[in-house]
Write a protein that holds these residues in place. Structure first.
Motif, PDB file in Angstrom:
ATOM      1  N   ARG A  85     -20.445  88.398 -67.902  1.00  0.00           N
ATOM      2  CA  ARG A  85     -20.973  88.937 -66.375  1.00  0.00           C
ATOM      3  C   ARG A  85     -21.506  90.304 -66.416  1.00  0.00           C
ATOM      4  O   ARG A  85     -22.395  90.502 -65.918  1.00  0.00           O
ATOM      5  CB  ARG A  85     -19.921  88.605 -65.378  1.00  0.00           C
ATOM      6  N   ILE A  86     -20.573  91.104 -66.848  1.00  0.00           N
ATOM      7  CA  ILE A  86     -20.991  92.670 -66.915  1.00  0.00           C
ATOM      8  C   ILE A  86     -22.041  92.726 -67.687  1.00  0.00           C
ATOM      9  O   ILE A  86     -23.125  93.363 -67.217  1.00  0.00           O
ATOM     10  CB  ILE A  86     -19.764  93.526 -67.416  1.00  0.00           C
ATOM     11  N   ALA A  87     -22.261  92.074 -68.964  1.00  0.00           N
ATOM     12  CA  ALA A  87     -23.473  92.451 -69.631  1.00  0.00           C
ATOM     13  C   ALA A  87     -24.685  91.989 -69.135  1.00  0.00           C
ATOM     14  O   ALA A  87     -25.696  92.439 -69.303  1.00  0.00           O
ATOM     15  CB  ALA A  87     -23.092  91.671 -70.936  1.00  0.00           C
ATOM     16  N   ALA A  88     -24.510  90.877 -68.400  1.00  0.00           N
ATOM     17  CA  ALA A  88     -25.684  90.249 -67.729  1.00  0.00           C
ATOM     18  C   ALA A  88     -26.321  91.257 -66.636  1.00  0.00           C
ATOM     19  O   ALA A  88     -27.520  91.086 -66.383  1.00  0.00           O
ATOM     20  CB  ALA A  88     -25.421  88.956 -66.795  1.00  0.00           C
ATOM     21  N   TYR A  89     -25.803  92.244 -66.030  1.00  0.00           N
ATOM     22  CA  TYR A  89     -26.116  93.316 -65.389  1.00  0.00           C
ATOM     23  C   TYR A  89     -26.973  94.501 -66.149  1.00  0.00           C
ATOM     24  O   TYR A  89     -27.213  95.398 -65.686  1.00  0.00           O
ATOM     25  CB  TYR A  89     -24.987  94.026 -64.447  1.00  0.00           C
ATOM     26  N   THR A  90     -26.995  94.325 -67.309  1.00  0.00           N
ATOM     27  CA  THR A  90     -27.460  95.412 -68.325  1.00  0.00           C
ATOM     28  C   THR A  90     -29.151  95.667 -67.897  1.00  0.00           C
ATOM     29  O   THR A  90     -29.802  94.483 -68.091  1.00  0.00           O
ATOM     30  CB  THR A  90     -27.287  95.038 -69.650  1.00  0.00           C
ATOM     31  N   PRO A  91     -29.547  96.705 -67.763  1.00  0.00           N
ATOM     32  CA  PRO A  91     -31.086  97.221 -67.645  1.00  0.00           C
ATOM     33  C   PRO A  91     -31.617  96.994 -68.891  1.00  0.00           C
ATOM     34  O   PRO A  91     -30.889  97.231 -69.982  1.00  0.00           O
ATOM     35  CB  PRO A  91     -30.802  98.419 -67.098  1.00  0.00           C
TER      36      PRO A  91
END
Length: 105
Positions: A85-91
């Protein structure tokens, strides 16, 4: 908080501390990844998820950024749960990181 678009006024002290730490990592790219995630999700995370986030945050930034960008495989312990989930917020800053690493080599 640097970069944060979220007010911490309405969240409890633990969440405030985590939000601050997410935006003050040491590597700006990780500020953006963890900070963006925390801005969006901190208020709704369970206590168990906060524990997991703190565990993730205890990892070295250099390792975290390599896992997020795919430069290194994500360790088994982080392949499920909160890390995806955190990685999905990666620009999309992959080329910037590669160019910077090439310049440093």
């Amino acid at each position: 908080m640097t970069g944060s678009k979220r007010s911490s006024a309405e969240i409890d002290p633990r969440r405030k501390r985590i939000l601050f730490r997410c935006w003050h990592r040491g590597i700006r790219e990780m500020d953006l990844v963890l900070g963006a995630f925390a801005d969006a999700e901190i208020a709704s995370l369970t206590d168990a998820q906060l524990d997991e986030l703190e565990l993730i945050m205890s990892e070295e930034d250099a390792d975290l950024i390599k896992w997020v960008t795919g430069e290194k495989p994500v360790p088994e312990q982080f392949r499920t749960g909160l890390f995806p989930r955190i990685a999905a917020y990666t620009p999309d800053f992959g080329p910037t990181i590669l160019n910077r690493e090439e310049r440093l080599a």
